[in-house]
Design an enzyme around this catalytic site. Structure first.
Site, PDB file in Angstrom:
ATOM      1  CE1 TYR A 142       3.607  -8.066 -49.858  1.00 17.60           C
ATOM      2  CE2 TYR A 142       2.487  -7.328 -47.876  1.00 17.60           C
ATOM      3  CZ  TYR A 142       2.531  -7.457 -49.251  1.00 17.60           C
ATOM      4  OH  TYR A 142       1.492  -6.970 -50.016  1.00 17.60           O
ATOM      5  CG  ASP A 237       7.242  -2.392 -43.062  1.00 15.94           C
ATOM      6  OD1 ASP A 237       6.316  -1.933 -42.370  1.00 15.94           O
ATOM      7  OD2 ASP A 237       7.066  -3.036 -44.112  1.00 15.94           O
ATOM      8  CE  LYS A 265      -1.022  -5.445 -42.137  1.00 17.60           C
ATOM      9  NZ  LYS A 265       0.246  -5.879 -42.650  1.00 17.60           N
TER      10      LYS A 265
HETATM   11  C1  LIG Z   1       0.696  -5.489 -44.123  1.00 13.99           C
HETATM   12  C2  LIG Z   1       2.086  -4.996 -44.295  1.00 13.99           C
HETATM   13  C3  LIG Z   1       2.430  -4.057 -45.280  1.00 13.99           C
HETATM   14  C4  LIG Z   1       1.456  -3.605 -46.326  1.00 13.99           C
HETATM   15  O1  LIG Z   1       0.373  -2.910 -45.810  1.00 13.99           O
HETATM   16  P1  LIG Z   1      -0.974  -2.794 -46.701  1.00 13.99           P
HETATM   17  O2  LIG Z   1      -1.844  -1.902 -45.888  1.00 13.99           O
HETATM   18  O3  LIG Z   1      -1.472  -4.176 -46.885  1.00 13.99           O
HETATM   19  O4  LIG Z   1      -0.574  -2.175 -48.001  1.00 13.99           O
HETATM   20  C5  LIG Z   1       3.706  -3.566 -45.292  1.00 13.99           C
HETATM   21  N1  LIG Z   1       4.620  -3.986 -44.406  1.00 13.99           N
HETATM   22  C6  LIG Z   1       4.339  -4.885 -43.461  1.00 13.99           C
HETATM   23  C7  LIG Z   1       5.391  -5.302 -42.489  1.00 13.99           C
HETATM   24  C8  LIG Z   1       3.076  -5.439 -43.390  1.00 13.99           C
HETATM   25  O5  LIG Z   1       2.816  -6.375 -42.473  1.00 13.99           O
END
Ligand SMILES: *Cc1c(COP(=O)(O)O)cnc(C)c1O
Length: 425
Positions: A142, A237, A265
Protein backbone atom coordinates in the site's frame (compact mmCIF):
# COMPACT_ATOMS: atom_id res chain seq x y z
CA UNK A 1 -25.51 3.01 24.92
CA UNK A 2 -21.82 3.83 25.46
CA UNK A 3 -20.40 7.29 24.72
CA UNK A 4 -18.53 5.73 21.78
CA UNK A 5 -21.74 4.25 20.38
CA UNK A 6 -23.49 7.61 20.69
CA UNK A 7 -20.63 9.40 18.93
CA UNK A 8 -20.56 6.76 16.18
CA UNK A 9 -24.31 7.17 15.58
CA UNK A 10 -23.84 10.94 15.18
CA UNK A 11 -20.76 10.44 13.00
CA UNK A 12 -22.55 8.05 10.65
CA UNK A 13 -25.17 10.71 9.87
CA UNK A 14 -22.53 13.09 8.52
CA UNK A 15 -19.29 11.27 7.72
CA UNK A 16 -19.37 8.36 5.23
CA UNK A 17 -19.25 5.21 7.36
CA UNK A 18 -18.74 7.42 10.41
CA UNK A 19 -14.95 7.55 9.88
CA UNK A 20 -12.35 9.66 8.12
CA UNK A 21 -10.22 6.64 7.14
CA UNK A 22 -11.93 3.33 6.32
CA UNK A 23 -10.03 0.78 8.46
CA UNK A 24 -11.14 2.62 11.60
CA UNK A 25 -14.73 1.49 11.01
CA UNK A 26 -14.09 -2.10 12.29
CA UNK A 27 -15.87 -3.52 9.21
CA UNK A 28 -13.31 -6.30 8.95
CA UNK A 29 -13.44 -7.48 12.57
CA UNK A 30 -17.09 -6.65 13.19
CA UNK A 31 -18.62 -4.47 15.88
CA UNK A 32 -18.36 -0.71 16.22
CA UNK A 33 -15.19 1.33 16.74
CA UNK A 34 -14.43 2.98 20.06
CA UNK A 35 -13.67 6.69 20.20
CA UNK A 36 -10.53 7.92 21.94
CA UNK A 37 -10.42 11.04 24.09
CA UNK A 38 -6.74 10.92 25.07
CA UNK A 39 -3.54 8.96 24.52
CA UNK A 40 -0.41 8.86 26.67
CA UNK A 41 2.57 6.53 26.46
CA UNK A 42 1.48 3.03 25.44
CA UNK A 43 -2.18 3.63 26.32
CA UNK A 44 -5.35 4.99 24.81
CA UNK A 45 -8.21 6.29 26.94
CA UNK A 46 -11.56 5.71 25.27
CA UNK A 47 -14.45 8.15 25.35
CA UNK A 48 -15.96 5.79 27.94
CA UNK A 49 -12.90 5.98 30.16
CA UNK A 50 -11.43 2.53 29.42
CA UNK A 51 -7.66 2.23 29.21
CA UNK A 52 -6.26 0.12 26.37
CA UNK A 53 -2.70 -0.97 25.68
CA UNK A 54 -2.24 0.23 22.11
CA UNK A 55 -0.39 -1.76 19.41
CA UNK A 56 -1.53 0.51 16.59
CA UNK A 57 0.47 3.54 17.72
CA UNK A 58 -1.58 5.77 15.42
CA UNK A 59 -0.60 3.38 12.57
CA UNK A 60 3.11 3.83 13.15
CA UNK A 61 4.04 7.40 14.07
CA UNK A 62 4.01 6.99 17.87
CA UNK A 63 7.33 5.09 18.16
CA UNK A 64 8.11 7.03 21.36
CA UNK A 65 4.64 6.45 22.80
CA UNK A 66 1.72 8.86 22.61
CA UNK A 67 2.09 12.50 23.55
CA UNK A 68 5.76 12.34 24.48
CA UNK A 69 6.55 15.30 26.78
CA UNK A 70 9.47 16.47 24.64
CA UNK A 71 7.43 16.45 21.43
CA UNK A 72 4.59 18.25 23.19
CA UNK A 73 7.00 20.91 24.49
CA UNK A 74 8.46 21.42 21.01
CA UNK A 75 5.00 21.90 19.49
CA UNK A 76 4.04 24.33 22.28
CA UNK A 77 7.16 26.38 21.66
CA UNK A 78 6.48 26.50 17.92
CA UNK A 79 2.85 27.39 18.55
CA UNK A 80 3.95 30.55 20.36
CA UNK A 81 5.42 31.78 17.08
CA UNK A 82 2.46 30.98 14.83
CA UNK A 83 0.84 28.06 13.05
CA UNK A 84 1.69 28.59 9.37
CA UNK A 85 3.72 31.13 7.40
CA UNK A 86 3.48 30.14 3.72
CA UNK A 87 7.13 31.17 3.22
CA UNK A 88 10.25 29.27 4.30
CA UNK A 89 10.84 28.81 8.04
CA UNK A 90 13.98 27.67 9.89
CA UNK A 91 12.46 24.33 10.99
CA UNK A 92 12.34 23.15 7.38
CA UNK A 93 16.12 23.45 7.07
CA UNK A 94 16.75 21.61 10.31
CA UNK A 95 14.33 18.85 9.30
CA UNK A 96 16.05 18.44 5.91
CA UNK A 97 19.44 18.26 7.61
CA UNK A 98 18.24 15.55 10.00
CA UNK A 99 16.64 13.46 7.23
CA UNK A 100 19.71 13.70 5.00
CA UNK A 101 21.96 12.76 7.90
CA UNK A 102 19.86 9.77 8.97
CA UNK A 103 18.64 8.23 5.71
CA UNK A 104 21.64 6.96 3.75
CA UNK A 105 20.34 7.41 0.19
CA UNK A 106 18.80 10.88 0.59
CA UNK A 107 20.83 13.82 -0.72
CA UNK A 108 17.92 16.21 -1.13
CA UNK A 109 14.42 16.10 0.33
CA UNK A 110 11.04 17.81 -0.19
CA UNK A 111 8.46 17.95 2.60
CA UNK A 112 4.75 17.38 1.98
CA UNK A 113 1.72 16.62 4.15
CA UNK A 114 1.09 12.87 4.00
CA UNK A 115 2.54 9.58 2.86
CA UNK A 116 0.08 9.58 -0.02
CA UNK A 117 1.48 12.87 -1.29
CA UNK A 118 5.02 11.56 -0.91
CA UNK A 119 4.48 8.43 -3.02
CA UNK A 120 2.33 10.21 -5.59
CA UNK A 121 5.02 12.85 -6.04
CA UNK A 122 7.87 10.32 -6.12
CA UNK A 123 6.09 8.46 -8.91
CA UNK A 124 5.61 11.67 -10.90
CA UNK A 125 9.26 12.52 -10.36
CA UNK A 126 10.41 9.07 -11.54
CA UNK A 127 8.27 9.50 -14.65
CA UNK A 128 9.54 13.03 -15.32
CA UNK A 129 13.15 12.01 -14.78
CA UNK A 130 13.07 8.92 -17.01
CA UNK A 131 10.52 10.25 -19.54
CA UNK A 132 8.76 6.90 -19.23
CA UNK A 133 5.19 6.19 -18.09
CA UNK A 134 4.90 2.72 -16.57
CA UNK A 135 5.48 1.86 -12.95
CA UNK A 136 5.75 -1.46 -11.14
CA UNK A 137 4.25 -2.09 -7.72
CA UNK A 138 3.86 -5.28 -5.68
CA UNK A 139 0.58 -6.96 -4.81
CA UNK A 140 -0.43 -6.17 -1.24
CA UNK A 141 1.87 -3.18 -0.90
CA UNK A 142 0.00 0.00 0.00
CA UNK A 143 1.40 3.35 -1.02
CA UNK A 144 -1.44 5.65 -0.08
CA UNK A 145 -4.53 6.32 -2.13
CA UNK A 146 -3.43 8.07 -5.33
CA UNK A 147 -4.83 6.66 -8.59
CA UNK A 148 -1.71 4.98 -9.97
CA UNK A 149 -0.99 3.22 -6.69
CA UNK A 150 -4.42 2.08 -5.56
CA UNK A 151 -4.18 -1.10 -7.56
CA UNK A 152 -3.88 -4.45 -5.78
CA UNK A 153 -3.18 -2.35 -2.70
CA UNK A 154 -3.05 -3.64 0.86
CA UNK A 155 -4.18 -2.01 4.11
CA UNK A 156 -7.76 -0.67 4.16
CA UNK A 157 -8.27 -1.37 0.48
CA UNK A 158 -7.56 -5.04 1.12
CA UNK A 159 -9.42 -5.16 4.42
CA UNK A 160 -12.56 -4.11 2.61
CA UNK A 161 -12.09 -6.79 -0.03
CA UNK A 162 -11.55 -4.16 -2.66
CA UNK A 163 -7.88 -3.81 -3.44
CA UNK A 164 -8.80 -2.09 -6.70
CA UNK A 165 -10.78 1.09 -6.13
CA UNK A 166 -13.72 2.26 -8.19
CA UNK A 167 -12.98 5.62 -9.78
CA UNK A 168 -9.51 4.76 -11.05
CA UNK A 169 -9.71 5.01 -14.87
CA UNK A 170 -8.66 1.82 -16.66
CA UNK A 171 -6.32 3.95 -18.76
CA UNK A 172 -4.42 4.96 -15.59
CA UNK A 173 -4.39 1.42 -14.24
CA UNK A 174 -2.80 0.22 -17.48
CA UNK A 175 0.33 2.22 -16.60
CA UNK A 176 0.72 0.26 -13.34
CA UNK A 177 2.16 -3.25 -13.54
CA UNK A 178 1.53 -5.40 -10.47
CA UNK A 179 3.79 -8.33 -9.60
CA UNK A 180 4.09 -10.60 -6.56
CA UNK A 181 6.45 -9.54 -3.75
CA UNK A 182 9.49 -11.82 -3.34
CA UNK A 183 8.96 -13.23 -6.87
CA UNK A 184 12.08 -12.52 -8.91
CA UNK A 185 10.88 -14.20 -12.10
CA UNK A 186 7.68 -12.09 -12.17
CA UNK A 187 9.64 -8.85 -12.08
CA UNK A 188 12.11 -10.08 -14.71
CA UNK A 189 9.14 -10.94 -16.93
CA UNK A 190 7.63 -7.46 -16.41
CA UNK A 191 10.86 -5.83 -17.53
CA UNK A 192 11.12 -8.16 -20.52
CA UNK A 193 7.54 -7.41 -21.59
CA UNK A 194 7.93 -3.61 -21.27
CA UNK A 195 11.40 -2.82 -22.59
CA UNK A 196 12.53 0.76 -21.95
CA UNK A 197 9.10 1.72 -20.58
CA UNK A 198 9.30 1.27 -16.80
CA UNK A 199 9.93 4.58 -15.05
CA UNK A 200 9.95 3.29 -11.50
CA UNK A 201 9.62 0.29 -9.21
CA UNK A 202 8.01 1.21 -5.91
CA UNK A 203 8.20 -1.17 -2.96
CA UNK A 204 7.67 -1.32 0.77
CA UNK A 205 11.11 -2.84 1.44
CA UNK A 206 9.64 -4.59 4.49
CA UNK A 207 5.97 -4.92 3.72
CA UNK A 208 3.64 -3.65 6.45
CA UNK A 209 0.31 -3.30 4.73
CA UNK A 210 -0.88 -6.86 4.18
CA UNK A 211 0.38 -7.78 7.58
CA UNK A 212 4.12 -7.66 8.17
CA UNK A 213 6.22 -9.49 5.58
CA UNK A 214 9.99 -9.59 5.24
CA UNK A 215 11.86 -9.96 1.95
CA UNK A 216 13.74 -13.16 1.14
CA UNK A 217 17.52 -12.94 1.57
CA UNK A 218 18.98 -11.01 -1.36
CA UNK A 219 15.64 -9.86 -2.74
CA UNK A 220 16.15 -6.13 -2.12
CA UNK A 221 19.63 -6.38 -3.66
CA UNK A 222 17.99 -8.04 -6.67
CA UNK A 223 15.57 -5.08 -6.94
CA UNK A 224 18.51 -2.68 -6.83
CA UNK A 225 20.38 -4.55 -9.56
CA UNK A 226 17.52 -5.09 -11.98
CA UNK A 227 16.31 -1.47 -11.77
CA UNK A 228 19.85 -0.14 -12.25
CA UNK A 229 20.27 -2.38 -15.28
CA UNK A 230 17.11 -0.99 -16.90
CA UNK A 231 17.62 2.68 -15.99
CA UNK A 232 14.52 2.47 -13.79
CA UNK A 233 14.14 4.52 -10.61
CA UNK A 234 14.00 2.34 -7.48
CA UNK A 235 11.62 3.88 -4.94
CA UNK A 236 11.61 2.61 -1.36
CA UNK A 237 8.35 3.51 0.32
CA UNK A 238 9.62 3.81 3.89
CA UNK A 239 6.60 5.76 5.13
CA UNK A 240 6.06 2.98 7.68
CA UNK A 241 9.57 1.54 8.09
CA UNK A 242 11.57 4.79 8.09
CA UNK A 243 13.02 5.56 11.55
CA UNK A 244 11.23 2.41 12.78
CA UNK A 245 13.09 -0.66 11.48
CA UNK A 246 16.29 1.30 12.02
CA UNK A 247 16.98 4.99 12.36
CA UNK A 248 17.82 5.14 8.65
CA UNK A 249 15.02 2.73 7.72
CA UNK A 250 15.26 -0.64 5.98
CA UNK A 251 17.85 0.78 3.59
CA UNK A 252 20.27 1.33 6.47
CA UNK A 253 19.64 -2.10 8.01
CA UNK A 254 19.94 -3.94 4.69
CA UNK A 255 22.50 -1.59 3.14
CA UNK A 256 20.62 -1.02 -0.09
CA UNK A 257 20.64 2.40 -1.76
CA UNK A 258 17.36 3.22 -3.51
CA UNK A 259 17.14 6.22 -5.86
CA UNK A 260 14.16 7.76 -4.09
CA UNK A 261 12.68 7.23 -0.62
CA UNK A 262 9.23 8.15 0.66
CA UNK A 263 8.78 9.06 4.31
CA UNK A 264 5.88 9.97 6.58
CA UNK A 265 4.35 8.80 9.86
CA UNK A 266 7.30 9.03 12.35
CA UNK A 267 8.79 12.19 10.77
CA UNK A 268 5.66 14.10 11.79
CA UNK A 269 5.88 13.11 15.45
CA UNK A 270 2.09 12.61 15.37
CA UNK A 271 1.26 15.60 13.15
CA UNK A 272 0.44 15.27 9.44
CA UNK A 273 3.67 15.07 7.42
CA UNK A 274 5.21 13.31 4.45
CA UNK A 275 8.50 13.67 2.61
CA UNK A 276 10.31 12.26 -0.35
CA UNK A 277 13.97 12.49 -1.18
CA UNK A 278 16.88 10.85 -2.90
CA UNK A 279 19.62 11.41 -5.42
CA UNK A 280 20.20 15.13 -5.99
CA UNK A 281 20.20 14.64 -9.76
CA UNK A 282 16.65 13.31 -9.62
CA UNK A 283 15.35 15.67 -6.92
CA UNK A 284 16.59 18.68 -8.92
CA UNK A 285 14.00 17.83 -11.58
CA UNK A 286 11.39 19.23 -9.18
CA UNK A 287 9.96 22.74 -9.57
CA UNK A 288 11.27 25.42 -9.19
CA UNK A 289 14.55 23.92 -10.52
CA UNK A 290 13.07 21.45 -12.97
CA UNK A 291 9.98 20.58 -14.97
CA UNK A 292 8.22 18.25 -12.48
CA UNK A 293 5.59 20.20 -10.57
CA UNK A 294 4.83 19.56 -6.90
CA UNK A 295 3.61 21.98 -4.23
CA UNK A 296 1.74 22.34 -0.91
CA UNK A 297 0.13 25.24 0.97
CA UNK A 298 1.00 23.73 4.36
CA UNK A 299 4.16 21.83 3.34
CA UNK A 300 6.94 22.35 5.89
CA UNK A 301 4.38 23.52 8.43
CA UNK A 302 6.20 24.81 11.53
CA UNK A 303 4.16 22.84 14.07
CA UNK A 304 4.59 19.58 12.17
CA UNK A 305 8.31 20.25 11.62
CA UNK A 306 8.83 21.04 15.30
CA UNK A 307 7.10 17.82 16.35
CA UNK A 308 9.04 15.74 13.83
CA UNK A 309 12.40 17.29 14.65
CA UNK A 310 11.88 16.65 18.37
CA UNK A 311 10.97 13.02 17.63
CA UNK A 312 13.94 12.40 15.34
CA UNK A 313 16.37 13.94 17.83
CA UNK A 314 14.97 11.75 20.59
CA UNK A 315 15.43 8.68 18.41
CA UNK A 316 19.05 9.67 17.90
CA UNK A 317 19.58 10.25 21.60
CA UNK A 318 17.81 7.10 22.83
CA UNK A 319 18.80 4.75 19.99
CA UNK A 320 15.92 2.48 21.10
CA UNK A 321 16.14 -0.11 18.33
CA UNK A 322 17.66 -2.95 20.36
CA UNK A 323 15.13 -2.28 23.15
CA UNK A 324 12.23 -2.30 20.66
CA UNK A 325 13.41 -5.57 19.15
CA UNK A 326 13.56 -7.14 22.61
CA UNK A 327 9.96 -6.07 23.26
CA UNK A 328 8.93 -7.40 19.85
CA UNK A 329 10.51 -10.77 20.56
CA UNK A 330 8.87 -10.99 23.97
CA UNK A 331 5.50 -10.53 22.34
CA UNK A 332 6.26 -12.95 19.51
CA UNK A 333 7.48 -15.64 21.91
CA UNK A 334 4.34 -15.27 24.04
CA UNK A 335 2.04 -15.70 21.02
CA UNK A 336 4.01 -18.66 19.64
CA UNK A 337 4.04 -20.44 23.01
CA UNK A 338 0.31 -19.91 23.57
CA UNK A 339 -0.55 -21.09 20.06
CA UNK A 340 1.66 -24.17 20.44
CA UNK A 341 -0.02 -25.05 23.73
CA UNK A 342 -3.43 -24.70 22.15
CA UNK A 343 -2.42 -26.49 18.92
CA UNK A 344 -3.33 -23.58 16.66
CA UNK A 345 -1.12 -22.85 13.66
CA UNK A 346 0.28 -19.32 13.75
CA UNK A 347 2.93 -17.26 11.97
CA UNK A 348 4.41 -14.27 13.76
CA UNK A 349 6.77 -12.37 11.47
CA UNK A 350 8.54 -9.74 13.57
CA UNK A 351 11.44 -7.36 13.18
CA UNK A 352 12.13 -4.71 15.80
CA UNK A 353 8.92 -2.91 16.66
CA UNK A 354 6.83 -4.35 13.80
CA UNK A 355 4.98 -7.66 13.91
CA UNK A 356 1.94 -9.51 12.63
CA UNK A 357 -0.10 -12.45 13.85
CA UNK A 358 -1.33 -14.67 11.00
CA UNK A 359 -3.41 -17.70 11.99
CA UNK A 360 -1.97 -19.90 9.26
CA UNK A 361 0.19 -22.99 8.87
CA UNK A 362 1.90 -21.45 5.82
CA UNK A 363 4.86 -19.09 6.19
CA UNK A 364 3.85 -15.67 4.87
CA UNK A 365 6.04 -14.28 2.11
CA UNK A 366 3.64 -12.44 -0.20
CA UNK A 367 0.07 -11.25 -0.70
CA UNK A 368 -1.27 -14.71 -1.61
CA UNK A 369 0.15 -16.39 1.51
CA UNK A 370 -0.99 -13.46 3.69
CA UNK A 371 -4.53 -14.14 2.51
CA UNK A 372 -4.22 -17.73 3.74
CA UNK A 373 -4.29 -16.43 7.30
CA UNK A 374 -7.61 -17.31 8.91
CA UNK A 375 -9.37 -13.95 9.27
CA UNK A 376 -12.26 -15.48 11.25
CA UNK A 377 -9.89 -16.74 13.93
CA UNK A 378 -8.07 -13.41 13.88
CA UNK A 379 -11.33 -11.55 14.42
CA UNK A 380 -12.17 -13.67 17.48
CA UNK A 381 -8.65 -13.12 18.78
CA UNK A 382 -8.92 -9.36 18.13
CA UNK A 383 -12.13 -9.05 20.16
CA UNK A 384 -10.85 -11.31 22.94
CA UNK A 385 -7.82 -9.00 23.27
CA UNK A 386 -9.91 -5.84 23.08
CA UNK A 387 -12.28 -7.13 25.79
CA UNK A 388 -9.25 -7.69 28.04
CA UNK A 389 -7.66 -4.28 27.35
CA UNK A 390 -5.35 -4.69 24.34
CA UNK A 391 -5.99 -2.88 21.07
CA UNK A 392 -4.56 -4.46 17.90
CA UNK A 393 -5.20 -3.09 14.40
CA UNK A 394 -8.78 -4.02 13.49
CA UNK A 395 -7.88 -6.25 10.54
CA UNK A 396 -6.06 -9.52 9.93
CA UNK A 397 -3.99 -7.70 7.28
CA UNK A 398 -2.35 -4.90 9.24
CA UNK A 399 0.97 -4.80 11.07
CA UNK A 400 1.26 -4.24 14.81
CA UNK A 401 3.54 -1.55 16.24
CA UNK A 402 5.43 -1.16 19.48
CA UNK A 403 6.77 1.98 21.09
CA UNK A 404 9.46 2.65 23.67
CA UNK A 405 6.60 3.37 26.11
CA UNK A 406 5.51 -0.30 26.04
CA UNK A 407 8.54 -1.30 28.15
CA UNK A 408 7.74 -2.87 31.52
CA UNK A 409 4.28 -3.62 32.95
CA UNK A 410 2.42 -2.88 29.72
CA UNK A 411 4.26 -5.44 27.61
CA UNK A 412 4.02 -8.05 30.37
CA UNK A 413 0.28 -7.47 30.71
CA UNK A 414 -0.17 -7.55 26.92
CA UNK A 415 1.64 -10.91 26.72
CA UNK A 416 -0.68 -12.32 29.41
CA UNK A 417 -3.69 -11.05 27.48
CA UNK A 418 -2.44 -12.53 24.20
CA UNK A 419 -1.90 -15.87 25.96
CA UNK A 420 -5.33 -15.85 27.57
CA UNK A 421 -7.04 -14.78 24.35
CA UNK A 422 -5.42 -17.60 22.39
CA UNK A 423 -6.33 -20.12 25.09
CA UNK A 424 -9.98 -19.05 24.76
CA UNK A 425 -10.10 -19.32 20.96
C1 LIG B 1 0.64 4.84 5.68
C2 LIG B 1 1.37 4.57 4.41
C3 LIG B 1 1.25 5.39 3.29
C4 LIG B 1 0.26 6.52 3.23
O1 LIG B 1 0.51 7.53 4.14
P1 LIG B 1 -0.70 8.53 4.55
O2 LIG B 1 -0.03 9.52 5.44
O3 LIG B 1 -1.74 7.69 5.18
O4 LIG B 1 -1.18 9.14 3.27
C5 LIG B 1 2.05 5.14 2.21
N1 LIG B 1 2.91 4.11 2.20
C6 LIG B 1 3.04 3.29 3.25
C7 LIG B 1 4.03 2.18 3.20
C8 LIG B 1 2.26 3.47 4.37
O5 LIG B 1 2.37 2.62 5.40
Amino acid sequence: MTVSDQLFERAKQLIPGGVNSPVRAFRSVGGAPFFVKAAHGAKLTTADGRELIDFVCTWGPAILGHNHPKIRAAVAEALDRGTSFGIPNPYEVEMAELIVRFVPSIQKVRMCNSGTEATMSAIRLARGFTRRDKIVKFAGCYHGHSDSLLIKAGSGALTHGNPDSAGVPASFARETIVVAYNDRAALEAAFAANPGQIAGVIVEPFCGNCGFIMPDAGYLQFLREITAKHGTVLIFDEVMTGFRIARGGVQEREQITPDLTCLGKIIGGGLPVGAFGGRAEIMDQLAPLGPVYQAGTLSGNPLAMAAGIAGLKLLEELNPYAQLDRLGRQLKDAVLAAARAKGIPVQVPQCGSMFSIFFSATPVRDFATALQGDAKVFNRFFHACLDRGVYLAPSAYEAGFLSTAHEGADIDRACEIFTESIRKL
